[in-house]
Design a protein around this motif. Structure first.
Motif, short mmCIF file in Angstrom:
data_model
loop_
_atom_site.label_atom_id
_atom_site.label_comp_id
_atom_site.label_asym_id
_atom_site.label_seq_id
_atom_site.Cartn_x
_atom_site.Cartn_y
_atom_site.Cartn_z
N SER A 58 41.66 9.60 22.89
CA SER A 58 40.98 9.92 21.63
C SER A 58 39.49 9.61 21.72
CB SER A 58 41.60 9.15 20.47
OG SER A 58 41.47 7.75 20.67
N GLU A 59 39.09 8.80 22.72
CA GLU A 59 37.66 8.50 22.89
C GLU A 59 36.85 9.73 23.28
OE1 GLU A 59 39.64 7.66 26.90
OE2 GLU A 59 40.08 7.35 24.77
N TYR A 60 37.54 10.81 23.66
CA TYR A 60 36.85 12.04 24.01
C TYR A 60 36.38 12.81 22.76
CZ TYR A 60 38.56 11.32 28.77
OH TYR A 60 38.82 10.81 30.02
N LEU A 61 36.81 12.34 21.60
CA LEU A 61 36.29 12.85 20.34
C LEU A 61 35.40 11.77 19.74
CD1 LEU A 61 39.35 14.60 18.67
CD2 LEU A 61 37.50 15.65 19.90
N GLU A 62 34.12 12.04 19.67
CA GLU A 62 33.16 11.04 19.19
C GLU A 62 32.78 11.34 17.74
OE1 GLU A 62 28.68 10.66 20.22
OE2 GLU A 62 29.77 9.53 21.77
N ILE A 63 33.09 10.40 16.85
CA ILE A 63 32.76 10.54 15.43
C ILE A 63 31.49 9.76 15.15
CG2 ILE A 63 33.57 10.18 13.07
CD1 ILE A 63 36.43 10.32 14.12
N ALA A 64 30.44 10.48 14.78
CA ALA A 64 29.12 9.84 14.59
C ALA A 64 29.18 8.76 13.52
CB ALA A 64 28.08 10.90 14.24
N HIS A 65 29.78 9.07 12.38
CA HIS A 65 29.92 8.10 11.28
C HIS A 65 31.37 8.17 10.82
CE1 HIS A 65 25.56 7.70 11.08
NE2 HIS A 65 25.48 9.02 11.12
N ALA A 66 32.14 7.16 11.19
CA ALA A 66 33.57 7.17 10.88
C ALA A 66 33.81 7.20 9.37
CB ALA A 66 34.24 5.95 11.49
N PRO A 67 34.56 8.17 8.88
CA PRO A 67 34.86 8.24 7.44
C PRO A 67 35.57 6.98 6.96
CG PRO A 67 35.53 10.26 8.56
CD PRO A 67 35.20 9.27 9.62
N LEU A 68 35.42 6.68 5.68
CA LEU A 68 36.04 5.50 5.08
C LEU A 68 37.29 5.91 4.31
CD1 LEU A 68 32.93 3.61 3.66
CD2 LEU A 68 34.13 3.17 5.80
N THR A 69 38.37 5.14 4.52
CA THR A 69 39.62 5.39 3.79
C THR A 69 39.82 4.31 2.74
OG1 THR A 69 40.59 6.34 5.80
CG2 THR A 69 42.11 5.74 4.04
N VAL A 70 40.18 4.74 1.53
CA VAL A 70 40.40 3.82 0.41
C VAL A 70 41.79 4.07 -0.15
CG1 VAL A 70 39.55 3.00 -1.82
CG2 VAL A 70 37.94 3.95 -0.15
N GLN A 71 42.60 3.01 -0.25
CA GLN A 71 43.92 3.14 -0.84
C GLN A 71 43.80 3.12 -2.36
OE1 GLN A 71 46.83 0.60 0.88
NE2 GLN A 71 48.47 1.21 -0.52
N LEU A 72 44.42 4.10 -3.02
CA LEU A 72 44.29 4.23 -4.48
C LEU A 72 45.53 3.76 -5.24
CD1 LEU A 72 42.62 7.77 -4.63
CD2 LEU A 72 41.49 5.53 -4.66
N GLY A 73 46.65 3.62 -4.54
CA GLY A 73 47.88 3.19 -5.22
C GLY A 73 48.84 4.34 -5.46
N ARG A 74 49.90 4.08 -6.17
CA ARG A 74 50.93 5.09 -6.43
C ARG A 74 50.52 5.97 -7.61
NH1 ARG A 74 54.67 4.49 -2.94
NH2 ARG A 74 55.78 6.28 -3.76
N ARG A 75 50.83 7.25 -7.47
CA ARG A 75 50.52 8.23 -8.50
C ARG A 75 51.72 9.16 -8.69
NH1 ARG A 75 46.88 5.09 -8.56
NH2 ARG A 75 44.61 5.52 -8.58
N GLU A 76 51.97 9.55 -9.93
CA GLU A 76 53.03 10.53 -10.20
C GLU A 76 52.40 11.91 -10.32
OE1 GLU A 76 55.48 11.37 -14.06
OE2 GLU A 76 56.53 9.79 -12.94
N LEU A 77 52.91 12.85 -9.54
CA LEU A 77 52.40 14.21 -9.56
C LEU A 77 53.53 15.19 -9.83
CD1 LEU A 77 50.13 14.12 -6.37
CD2 LEU A 77 49.38 13.95 -8.74
N ARG A 78 53.19 16.26 -10.50
CA ARG A 78 54.18 17.31 -10.80
C ARG A 78 53.79 18.59 -10.08
NH1 ARG A 78 57.60 16.04 -14.94
NH2 ARG A 78 57.03 14.16 -16.13
N GLY A 79 54.80 19.22 -9.49
CA GLY A 79 54.57 20.50 -8.85
C GLY A 79 54.59 21.63 -9.87
N SER A 80 54.49 22.85 -9.38
CA SER A 80 54.52 24.02 -10.27
C SER A 80 55.84 24.12 -11.03
CB SER A 80 54.30 25.30 -9.45
OG SER A 80 53.05 25.25 -8.81
N SER A 81 56.91 23.59 -10.44
CA SER A 81 58.23 23.63 -11.09
C SER A 81 58.35 22.66 -12.25
CB SER A 81 59.31 23.31 -10.05
OG SER A 81 59.17 21.97 -9.60
#
Length: 383
Positions: A58-81
Motif C-alpha cells: 500500500s506504500e506504493y499509493l502516496e496520500i499527500a494529506h491523509a483524510p480524517l475519519t470521525v465516528q458519528l455513532g449509530r443512526r437509524e435510516l429508512r430505505g425507499s421501502s
C-alpha cells in the motif's frame, strides 16, 4: 485463422451467499475550497483518525494529506421501502474540500445475493439519505469551521455503495466469481428474477480484480462487491477516495459553467457610463476570469495529486480502474477544456480592454491637438 473463444459467463443455478457481510453506503458532498486537516484534527480533540492503508504494498499509493475519519455513532435510516435499519455512521474529511458521510450496516449470518441486490436497490434512491448526509455534514462543519477555507453549499452529491464480505459461497475460489450474473445484479441494484443479458453482465463486471484466490473486487459505476478474508478496508477506502475526486471535478465543472453563464449575462447588458466603458468593464471581467483560471489550475493539481501512484501494485490497479469506471478522466478533460476556454475569453477581454483604452487615448490626443490650435486663436481674439 482461429477466432478467440468468447468468455463464458457463469450460469446462476443457485443462490450466491455472502458471510461476514456489511453494506457500506456513501454520500459525498463538497463543503469548502480547502480543509486544513491538522487544524480540523485539533478542533475535534482526538476524535479524528488519519486514514492509513494497511494492505501489502500500500506504500506504493502516496496520500499527500491523509483524510480524517470521525465516528458519528449509530443512526437509524429508512430505505425507499420505508423499512428502518440501524447503521454505524462515520464521516471523512478530505483536504481538497470534500466530506464523505459513510453508513455501515453489518448483516448477520449468510446473506444471499438477491437480498443484497434488494438492499442496494432500497437505498440507492432513498431521498432521506441525502437529507441525513447534509445534516451530518452541517453539524460537523460547524465544529471544524475555522479549518474550512471558503465554505460551500453546493447542491451536488455523489453516492456509492459497497457490499463488503469476508467470504463467498458456494463458488470456490472467490476469484472465479468475478463475472457471475448474481454479482452483476448486486452492482446494478436489480432484484428481479429474470436473468440479465450477457452484454449487461459483461459490462457490469468488466472491472474485476483478485490478488489471492479467495479475495475479489468487482467495481461498477454505482456500486462494488469486495471480498476480503482478512477484513482489510483498503479497497473501500480507495473507492471512496476516487469518488471524492469525481465529486470535486463535478463541482468545479459546474462552477466554471455558472461563471461563464454569468459572464455572458454581464456582456449582454447595456453599456455602463462612457468613462467605465473605455476598458474598465473588460478589465474587471478579465481579472475575474484570470483569477478563476489560476484557482482552477491550482485545484486540479491539488485534487489530481492528492493520491499519487508511486509504482504498479494491486491497489494502484484497483484505483485506476475506479477512476476509469467513474469517468473521472472525462470530467478532468472537461475541466481542462473549460480552462482553455476561460483563457481564450480572458485574452479576448484583454484585447477589448486595450482597444478601448487606445480609443480613449486617441480622443485625449485629439482634444489636446484641438486645444493647441484653438487656444492661441481664442487668445488673439481676446487681445
Amino acid at each position: 485463422m482461429t477466432l478467440p473463444t468468447p468468455e463464458k459467463i457463469p450460469v446462476a443455478s443457485e443462490r450466491l451467499h455472502f458471510e461476514g457481510a456489511t453494506l457500506i453506503l456513501y454520500r459525498l458532498l463538497d463543503v469548502a475550497d480547502d480543509i486544513d486537516l491538522d487544524r480540523a484534527k485539533s478542533l475535534l480533540a482526538g476524535e479524528a483518525i488519519p486514514l492509513k492503508l494497511s494492505r501489502e504494498r500500500s506504500e506504493y499509493l502516496e496520500i499527500a494529506h491523509a483524510p480524517l475519519t470521525v465516528q458519528l455513532g449509530r443512526r437509524e435510516l429508512r430505505g425507499s421501502s420505508g423499512k428502518a435499519y440501524s447503521f454505524e455512521a462515520h464521516a471523512r474529511l478530505f483536504s481538497f474540500g470534500a466530506l464523505s458521510i459513510r453508513w455501515e450496516l453489518p448483516l448477520a449470518g449468510r446473506v444471499d445475493s438477491t437480498e443484497l441486490a434488494r438492499l442496494v436497490q432500497d437505498f440507492e434512491g432513498a431521498k432521506d439519505l441525502e437529507l441525513a448526509a447534509r445534516a451530518e455534514a452541517e453539524k460537523l462543519c460547524e465544529r471544524v469551521e475555522p479549518a474550512l477555507d471558503t465554505k460551500h453549499a453546493w447542491e451536488g452529491i455523489e453516492t456509492y455503495a459497497v457490499v463488503f464480505a469476508r467470504s463467498l459461497g458456494p463458488i470456490s475460489p472467490a476469484s472465479s466469481a468475478g463475472a457471475d450474473p448474481r454479482i452483476a445484479k448486486i452492482l446494478l441494484a436489480e432484484a428481479f428474477s429474470d436473468a440479465l443479458s450477457t452484454e449487461e453482465v459483461r459490462d457490469a463486471t468488466q472491472h474485476r480484480f483478485s490478488y489471492r484466490e479467495n479475495d475479489l473486487c468487482v467495481i461498477d459505476w454505482n456500486a462494488a462487491v469486495v471480498i476480503e478474508p482478512d477484513g482489510s478496508r483498503d479497497i473501500p477506502d480507495i473507492l471512496e477516495f476516487a469518488t471524492a475526486q469525481l465529486l470535486e471535478f463535478r463541482f468545479y465543472d459546474d462552477l466554471v459553467d455558472r461563471e461563464m453563464e454569468s459572464l455572458y449575462s454581464l456582456l449582454s447588458r447595456p453599456h455602463e457610463p462612457w468613462f467605465w466603458w473605455f476598458g474598465g468593464r473588460y478589465r474587471r471581467l478579465g481579472r475575474q476570469l484570470n483569477r478563476r483560471l489560476l484557482e482552477t489550475v491550482e485545484f486540479v493539481e491539488r485534487v489530481d495529486n492528492s493520491l499519487k501512484v508511486i509504482a504498479d501494485s494491486y491497489l494502484a490497479r484497483v484505483y485506476h480502474a475506479a477512476l476509469a469506471c467513474f469517468r473521472v478522466p472525462t470530467w478532468l478533460a472537461g475541466v481542462n477544456r473549460k480552462q482553455d476556454l476561460t483563457r481564450q475569453v480572458a485574452e479576448v477581454l484583454s484585447g477589448e480592454s486595450q482597444a478601448h483604452t487606445g480609443h480613449l487615448l486617441e480622443i485625449i490626443i485629439i482634444i489636446l491637438i484641438f486645444y493647441e490650435i484653438v487656444a492661441p486663436l481664442v487668445k488673439r481674439m481676446g487681445g
